[in-house]
Design a protein around this motif. Structure first.
Motif, short mmCIF file in Angstrom:
data_model
loop_
_atom_site.label_atom_id
_atom_site.label_comp_id
_atom_site.label_asym_id
_atom_site.label_seq_id
_atom_site.Cartn_x
_atom_site.Cartn_y
_atom_site.Cartn_z
N SER A 153 20.10 -37.41 -0.24
CA SER A 153 20.31 -36.01 -0.58
C SER A 153 19.97 -35.16 0.65
O SER A 153 20.76 -34.32 1.07
CB SER A 153 19.43 -35.62 -1.76
OG SER A 153 19.96 -34.51 -2.42
N PHE A 195 31.62 -35.36 -7.25
CA PHE A 195 30.71 -34.22 -7.16
C PHE A 195 31.50 -32.95 -7.48
O PHE A 195 32.60 -32.75 -6.96
CB PHE A 195 30.12 -34.16 -5.75
CG PHE A 195 28.88 -33.33 -5.67
CD1 PHE A 195 27.68 -33.80 -6.16
CD2 PHE A 195 28.92 -32.05 -5.11
CE1 PHE A 195 26.52 -33.02 -6.09
CE2 PHE A 195 27.77 -31.28 -5.03
CZ PHE A 195 26.57 -31.76 -5.52
N TYR A 239 28.41 -40.23 -6.17
CA TYR A 239 27.08 -39.66 -5.93
C TYR A 239 26.02 -40.09 -6.93
O TYR A 239 24.85 -40.10 -6.61
CB TYR A 239 27.15 -38.13 -5.81
CG TYR A 239 27.22 -37.36 -7.11
CD1 TYR A 239 28.41 -37.23 -7.82
CD2 TYR A 239 26.09 -36.72 -7.63
CE1 TYR A 239 28.48 -36.51 -8.99
CE2 TYR A 239 26.15 -35.98 -8.81
CZ TYR A 239 27.34 -35.89 -9.48
OH TYR A 239 27.40 -35.16 -10.66
N HIS A 288 28.36 -39.48 0.61
CA HIS A 288 27.35 -40.50 0.28
C HIS A 288 27.58 -41.82 0.99
O HIS A 288 26.84 -42.77 0.74
CB HIS A 288 27.29 -40.70 -1.24
CG HIS A 288 26.49 -39.62 -1.89
ND1 HIS A 288 25.13 -39.69 -2.03
CD2 HIS A 288 26.86 -38.41 -2.38
CE1 HIS A 288 24.68 -38.58 -2.59
NE2 HIS A 288 25.72 -37.79 -2.82
N LYS A 301 22.73 -35.94 4.78
CA LYS A 301 22.18 -37.02 3.94
C LYS A 301 21.80 -38.20 4.85
O LYS A 301 20.81 -38.14 5.55
CB LYS A 301 23.21 -37.44 2.89
CG LYS A 301 23.59 -36.30 1.94
CD LYS A 301 24.63 -36.78 0.94
CE LYS A 301 25.22 -35.66 0.13
NZ LYS A 301 24.30 -35.02 -0.79
N ARG A 346 17.88 -41.38 -9.01
CA ARG A 346 18.44 -41.98 -7.79
C ARG A 346 17.30 -42.32 -6.83
O ARG A 346 16.39 -41.52 -6.62
CB ARG A 346 19.38 -41.01 -7.08
CG ARG A 346 20.69 -40.81 -7.78
CD ARG A 346 21.68 -40.06 -6.91
NE ARG A 346 21.13 -38.84 -6.32
CZ ARG A 346 21.86 -37.93 -5.71
NH1 ARG A 346 23.16 -38.09 -5.60
NH2 ARG A 346 21.29 -36.85 -5.21
N VAL A 375 16.51 -27.88 -8.47
CA VAL A 375 17.58 -28.60 -7.77
C VAL A 375 17.62 -30.10 -8.08
O VAL A 375 18.55 -30.80 -7.62
CB VAL A 375 17.54 -28.42 -6.21
CG1 VAL A 375 17.76 -26.98 -5.82
CG2 VAL A 375 16.28 -28.98 -5.62
N1 LIG Z 1 23.35 -29.82 -0.68
C1 LIG Z 1 22.24 -29.74 -1.44
C2 LIG Z 1 21.50 -28.56 -1.47
C3 LIG Z 1 20.35 -28.48 -2.24
C4 LIG Z 1 19.94 -29.60 -2.94
C5 LIG Z 1 20.67 -30.76 -2.95
C6 LIG Z 1 21.85 -30.83 -2.21
C7 LIG Z 1 22.68 -32.04 -2.23
O1 LIG Z 1 23.21 -32.38 -1.24
C8 LIG Z 1 22.80 -32.81 -3.46
C9 LIG Z 1 23.66 -34.01 -3.26
N2 LIG Z 1 25.01 -33.70 -2.88
C10 LIG Z 1 23.78 -34.92 -4.47
O2 LIG Z 1 24.43 -35.94 -4.35
O3 LIG Z 1 23.24 -34.65 -5.51
#
Ligand SMILES: Nc1ccccc1C(=O)C[C@H](N)C(=O)O
Ligand SMILES: Cc1ncc(COP(=O)(O)O)c(C=O)c1O
Length: 420
Positions: free
Chosen positions: A36, A126, A181, A209, A232, A380, A419
């Motif tokens: 993440s 996503f 994801y 990912h 990530k 996860r 989040v």
């Molecule tokens: N961009 C973010 C900003 C704030 C908190 C998390 C993200 C994530 O990247 C989540 C991720 N894409 C996920 O696979 O859940």
């Protein structure tokens, strides 16, 4: 038999173990959320400081002077990224954000014609990708029914045959993730691309990912385009600049969203009214690059260049295999199921499903483990090859066992945080 000694032994034999010290890994903490937001490395930090120095030293001349002139930085990082995804240097550019890049690619390549108007995606992707797709359909006056969503049989995995079956005559374009994801399933990009092209459909992949965790062969597979974030597995930092791949066969296609930084670099400062787009993936840039958010990626990519993606994937598969073996051995009575594929079609993370997942995550965080919760009921856990160890995995499973045996999770509400 899985135990602490086995973990220590595997750590001793790990050829990548020296890289842990390259990162700011907090003592006594088990950071398993690199899928993440990857951790800060010392090289990324150094790259940011050196960028600030070049600003201090050169002012406006930093665009063309210094070790890494800013004017060429997006292209240079694209070149450094290319081996991770099996691309030619000029097919990759670091620019924008994942979502903005998808908008660019849709604006450029989505050209509904006659019966071929629909965009095929899947219900597990996503959501930002689906929002972007819907908005482009709306621009063309198509309603939501023009986004064809492949369903999952079990809510975790996609069946490639079902995706291929959905590639019908009314489909103009397919957008899929490289790795899902939540469940971490790896899709067979080569097979799906071949199937799409046999049906005259364009295909693009979201590699958020997978990049930096799973190798790809985008050029040889003939993939039309791809896009991803670098915060990530590539450890580029929060909100770091993202990436675009456009296969060279499409070079020369006018950018749907044009801007002066998409120009041929030798012509850009002619400041002519007529744009001359670059004849590379660089054409799909829009405005001035976010130089400060590119800098850390430079430091991070140096390590990927040294280690190579194959070695990273090898260790990642060993870590996730050890994780699953420890879970099997230690957590059997507690009602967890694995939502990720158990075979080599798993990506870089484990997806543990449990009806109390949200509060189990809260208990893990309190005990020094950083996982993330994903609705409706998933935990996860990403053991990252460059900075996590087999001991991290063993200790995490022991902490989880304690949380379950002693019902520590019951101290928390079974509700997600802001989040995660
Ligand atoms: N961009 C973010 C900003 C704030 C908190 C998390 C993200 C994530 O990247 C989540 C991720 N894409 C996920 O696979 O859940
Ligand atoms: C598959 C996928 N696509 C896109 C995004 C996000 O896109 P952006 O970086 O534009 O917020 C994420 C995570 O945030 C993701 O996991």
């Amino acid at each position: 038999m899985m135990n602490k000694e086995a973990a220590i032994r595997m750590d001793e034999q790990d050829p990548l173990k020296i890289y842990r010290d390259e990162f700011y890994v907090k003592k006594g903490q088990y950071y398993l959320d690199g899928n993440s937001l990857g951790l800060l490395s010392k090289r990324a930090e150094k790259a940011v400081l050196s960028l600030l120095d070049s600003w201090k030293e050169y002012g406006i001349d930093g665009w063309t002077k210094g070790d890494n002139p800013w004017y060429y930085l997006s292209e240079k990082l694209g070149e450094m990224c290319a081996p991770l995804i099996g691309a030619k240097a000029e097919e990759v550019i670091l620019t924008g954000s994942t979502t903005a890049n998808l908008h660019q690619l849709l604006a450029t390549f989505y050209k509904p014609q006659g019966k071929r108007v629909k965009i095929l995606a899947d219900e597990l992707n996503f959501p930002t990708d689906l929002y972007a797709i819907s908005s482009h359909l709306a621009v063309h006056n198509y309603d939501a029914s023009y986004m064809k969503l492949v369903k999952s049989e079990d809510g975790h995995l996609l069946q490639e045959e079902a995706i291929i079956e959905a590639m019908t005559e009314e489909v103009a374009m397919v957008i899929l993730p490289g790795v899902l994801y939540r469940s971490g399933q790896v899709l067979d990009i080569e097979k799906l691309t071949k199937a799409a092209h046999e049906r005259d459909i364009l295909i693009g992949f979201d590699l958020c990912h997978s990049i930096g965790s799973v190798p790809h062969e985008l050029h040889n597979s003939g993939v039309d385009f791809a896009f991803w974030c670098n915060y990530k597995h590539l450890n580029g930092g929060p909100g770091s600049v993202a990436g675009i791949f456009v296969h060279e066969k499409h070079f020369g296609t006018r950018p749907g969203l044009a801007g002066w930084f998409g120009s041929d670099k030798s012509k850009q400062f002619d400041l002519s009214i007529e744009m001359t787009p670059a004849d590379t993936a660089g054409a799909y840039q829009i405005g001035t690059p976010h130089i400060l958010s590119l800098a850390p990626i430079y430091g991070s990519l140096e390590m990927f260049r040294e280690v190579g993606i194959e070695a990273i994937r090898k260790k990642s598969l060993q870590l996730t295999q050890f994780f699953m073996d420890c879970i099997d051995q230690e957590l059997a009575p507690f009602g967890f199921t694995l939502g990720n594929p158990k075979d080599k079609t798993r990506g870089g993370h484990i997806y543990l499903v449990h009806e109390e997942a949200a509060r189990i995550c809260s208990a893990l965080k309190e005990a020094g483990v950083t996982p993330d919760f994903r609705a409706p009921n998933g935990i996860r856990l990403a053991p990252v090859a460059l900075y996590n160890s087999f001991t991290d995995v063993w200790e995490t499973v022991q902490i989880l066992k304690d949380i379950m045996e002693n019902e520590i999770y019951k101290k928390f509400e079974n509700k997600r945080g802001v989040v995660a």
